[in-house]
Design a protein around this motif. Structure first.
Motif, PDB file in Angstrom:
ATOM      1  N   LEU A 263       0.815  -1.226   0.000  1.00  0.00           N
ATOM      2  CA  LEU A 263       0.000   0.000   0.000  1.00  0.00           C
ATOM      3  C   LEU A 263       0.850   1.278   0.000  1.00  0.00           C
ATOM      4  O   LEU A 263       0.303   2.375   0.144  1.00  0.00           O
ATOM      5  CB  LEU A 263      -0.959  -0.009   1.193  1.00  0.00           C
TER       6      LEU A 263
ATOM      7  N   TRP B 189       2.128   2.832  -2.376  1.00  0.00           N
ATOM      8  CA  TRP B 189       1.726   3.735  -3.469  1.00  0.00           C
ATOM      9  C   TRP B 189       0.590   4.670  -3.057  1.00  0.00           C
ATOM     10  O   TRP B 189       0.497   5.798  -3.538  1.00  0.00           O
ATOM     11  CB  TRP B 189       1.323   2.932  -4.718  1.00  0.00           C
ATOM     12  N   VAL B 190      -0.256   4.192  -2.141  1.00  0.00           N
ATOM     13  CA  VAL B 190      -1.372   5.038  -1.684  1.00  0.00           C
ATOM     14  C   VAL B 190      -0.816   6.230  -0.895  1.00  0.00           C
ATOM     15  O   VAL B 190      -1.304   7.356  -1.018  1.00  0.00           O
ATOM     16  CB  VAL B 190      -2.360   4.225  -0.821  1.00  0.00           C
TER      17      VAL B 190
ATOM     18  N   LEU C 219       0.534   8.674  -3.407  1.00  0.00           N
ATOM     19  CA  LEU C 219      -0.579   9.402  -4.034  1.00  0.00           C
ATOM     20  C   LEU C 219      -1.164  10.442  -3.072  1.00  0.00           C
ATOM     21  O   LEU C 219      -1.404  11.602  -3.454  1.00  0.00           O
ATOM     22  CB  LEU C 219      -1.664   8.398  -4.455  1.00  0.00           C
TER      23      LEU C 219
ATOM     24  N   PRO D 178       0.969   1.527  -8.236  1.00  0.00           N
ATOM     25  CA  PRO D 178      -0.250   0.802  -7.838  1.00  0.00           C
ATOM     26  C   PRO D 178      -0.229  -0.668  -8.251  1.00  0.00           C
ATOM     27  O   PRO D 178       0.289  -1.016  -9.321  1.00  0.00           O
ATOM     28  CB  PRO D 178      -1.355   1.546  -8.599  1.00  0.00           C
ATOM     29  N   SER D 179      -0.765  -1.503  -7.373  1.00  0.00           N
ATOM     30  CA  SER D 179      -0.898  -2.928  -7.706  1.00  0.00           C
ATOM     31  C   SER D 179      -2.146  -3.471  -7.033  1.00  0.00           C
ATOM     32  O   SER D 179      -2.647  -2.879  -6.068  1.00  0.00           O
ATOM     33  CB  SER D 179       0.332  -3.707  -7.225  1.00  0.00           C
TER      34      SER D 179
ATOM     35  N   TRP E   5      -8.782  -2.241  -0.240  1.00  0.00           N
ATOM     36  CA  TRP E   5      -9.287  -0.945  -0.710  1.00  0.00           C
ATOM     37  C   TRP E   5      -9.804  -0.098   0.442  1.00  0.00           C
ATOM     38  O   TRP E   5      -9.721   1.127   0.406  1.00  0.00           O
ATOM     39  CB  TRP E   5     -10.360  -1.147  -1.795  1.00  0.00           C
TER      40      TRP E   5
ATOM     41  N   ALA F 124      -6.788   1.416   1.767  1.00  0.00           N
ATOM     42  CA  ALA F 124      -6.321   2.444   0.817  1.00  0.00           C
ATOM     43  C   ALA F 124      -7.119   3.743   1.025  1.00  0.00           C
ATOM     44  O   ALA F 124      -6.535   4.831   1.084  1.00  0.00           O
ATOM     45  CB  ALA F 124      -6.477   1.944  -0.615  1.00  0.00           C
TER      46      ALA F 124
END
Lengths: 113, 405
Positions: free
Chosen positions: B38, B40-41, B44, B171-172, B182, B185
């Motif tokens: 996570l 990448w979250v 972002l 993201p993956s 999710w 996320a």
């Protein structure tokens, strides 16, 4: 009388919430979730014992972890039986509870409580 | 020289102010359940927050009005009620969680149940707001909050696998438990892009008397500060991924998170964790309560400034006094701080559209910003954040129900 779309959407969301939350109340979590939680607390107790042995955590803190694990144990003891559908489910549940009880006792022995 | 000092102070403030109860809890939960996946979250969320802070700071410095002021002026009072109520409700939930974080830190340190610490925390916080000024609130707690760097030290001592961590910045999809993935996320995004952060930043630009001369300071503060702050949140995720995930420990209670620092750093790690949780949550409590009082005062046209004596802005001072004491009550009666944190982070994520979408209009208003209106790259970034905020609004409630338990 037609209602504005936003009002209908709000009501739909409210109904969904009541349905899902209400449906969730009273029924215990699925067995696999409860087994995961018990395994997680068992591992927490083992890590706390190891860390206390290494002088990394205080007795005060280790005691709090023990208390939280005990709460998880008590909660699972009352609900896990309802979630176990078969004999093998019941055996898994008993083993998981037994592992956590043992881990709690081992931490208690480590911290001398 | 003075400019560089301001830049350095701004960056330090952003680093110290980034980590708080939501980012600590959600990053630790993410790391414990999904390893690095996570990360990448957080990237972002950090990028989005930096962009929103740069824009609200620029808006305040050039127009000499806060974002909340402009929301009411340009869109009218009836529209303003929407962000006012939405941000007010979620901010109240978040500040309750922050007081919960302070109380848990004191419980871990003393063994006295967290419920007993909520009211004393609120009283000390209120006293600082009443007697202190904006500099103390903004910079004092943020400076002390640098103790959060211990998470970066802890992560380095655990020797993360850098190529794997690098890949996790993109993201993956999860291999298991999609709803939970999710949900976390959304929680992480809610913790990273809290509206109070950019509303407070915008009010701070006015309190610090920023002008067009400060646009460079604004850009560096918003950019560098958030990059470093986001880095600390990633370090929290990494420590949880390396300490808790291999042992299959999920974070069900705040008390478990302290183990992520006590493992690599020993007894000092436990002390650093307590200090980090205490200082960052206490600082965030003060900032959020002030941000809510700013929002009320700016929206209703009252006198407001943390630098004024309370008798000069009595309604503003009364607002933060009532809010901080009100926020302590749910913790004092025993609501679980972690459950509350998770709910408040998802609610925060859902509230984003009402403050993000109007910003697009304001940032393209030549009457307000003259030559400092958004260029196309900034507009593109803002559109992406606005679309993201709409997705979060739609997804928040179903994910809370499906992945929150």
């Amino acid at each position: 009388m037609l209602q504005p779309a936003s009002t209908r959407t709000t009501r739909l969301y409210l109904a969904l919430t009541v349905l899902l939350v209400g449906g969730g109340c009273g029924s215990p979590p699925p067995l696999d979730k409860q087994l995961e939680t018990l395994a997680s607390w068992t591992a927490t107790m083992q890590l706390a014992k190891e860390r206390h042995g290494a002088g990394a955590i205080t007795i005060t803190y280790a005691t709090q972890l023990r208390d939280r694990a005990d709460e998880a144990f008590q909660q699972a003891s009352t609900t896990i039986g309802q979630s176990a559908q078969t004999h093998s489910d019941s055996a898994y549940a008993a083993a998981a509870l037994d592992s956590l009880r043992t881990a709690i006792r081992q931490l208690e022995a480590e911290i001398g409580s | 020289m003075k400019k560089w000092a301001e830049v350095a102070l701004g960056v330090v403030t952003s680093i110290g102010g980034f980590l708080e109860v939501g980012s600590i809890a959600t990053s630790a939960q993410g790391g414990a359940e999904f390893g690095y996946q996570l990360a990448w979250v957080l990237v972002l969320g950090t990028m989005s927050l930096a962009i929103l802070m740069e824009m609200t700071g620029r808006l305040a410095a050039v127009s000499q009005r806060t974002y909340a002021d402009l929301l009411r002026e340009r869109f009218g009072y009836r529209f303003f009620l929407l962000p006012l109520v939405a941000v007010f409700v979620v901010s109240l939930l978040v500040v309750i969680s922050e007081i919960g974080g302070v109380s848990i830190a004191l419980q871990i340190a003393t063994g006295i149940d967290f419920r007993w610490w909520a009211i004393p925390t609120a009283i000390v916080g209120w006293f600082l707001l009443w007697r202190g000024n904006f500099t103390i609130v903004e910079q004092g707690t943020a400076m002390l909050g640098l103790v959060a760097i211990s998470f970066a030290v802890g992560a380095l001592k655990l020797h993360p696998v850098w190529p794997t961590l690098g890949r996790a910045m993109l993201p993956s999809l999860p291999s298991h438990d999609r709803a939970r993935y999710w949900y976390l996320a959304v929680s992480i995004l809610g913790a990273s892009i809290s509206p109070y952060l950019y509303l407070f930043y915008s009010a701070g630009a006015i309190e610090d008397e920023w002008t067009i001369e400060h646009l460079g300071v604004n850009r560096v503060t918003a950019g560098m500060g958030n990059v470093f702050g986001g880095g600390l949140a990633i370090a929290t995720l990494v420590t949880a991924a390396l300490v808790l995930a291999p042992r299959e420990i999920k974070v069900d209670r705040y008390e478990q998170i302290a183990l992520v620092l006590a493992t690599p750093l020993g007894r000092a790690g436990l002390v650093f964790f307590i200090m980090t949780l205490f200082i960052t949550c206490f600082g965030a409590t003060l900032e959020i309560v002030l941000a809510m009082a700013y929002l009320l005062a700016q929206g209703l046209g009252w006198n407001w400034s943390e630098n004024l004596k309370p008798d000069k802005d009595a309604r503003f001072a009364t607002s933060y006094s009532v809010l901080i004491l009100l926020a302590a009550l749910p913790i004092a009666i025993g609501m679980d701080p972690l459950t509350l944190t998770n709910i408040s982070m998802v609610a925060t994520a859902a509230s984003l559209p009402v403050t993000v979408i109007p910003l697009f209009v304001l940032m393209n208003d030549g009457d307000l910003l003259n030559t400092h209106v958004n260029g196309w790259p900034s507009n593109l970034a803002l559109v992406v954040i606005a679309l993201l905020s709409i997705v979060l609004l739609v997804a928040a409630l179903p994910l809370q129900l499906l992945g929150g338990g």
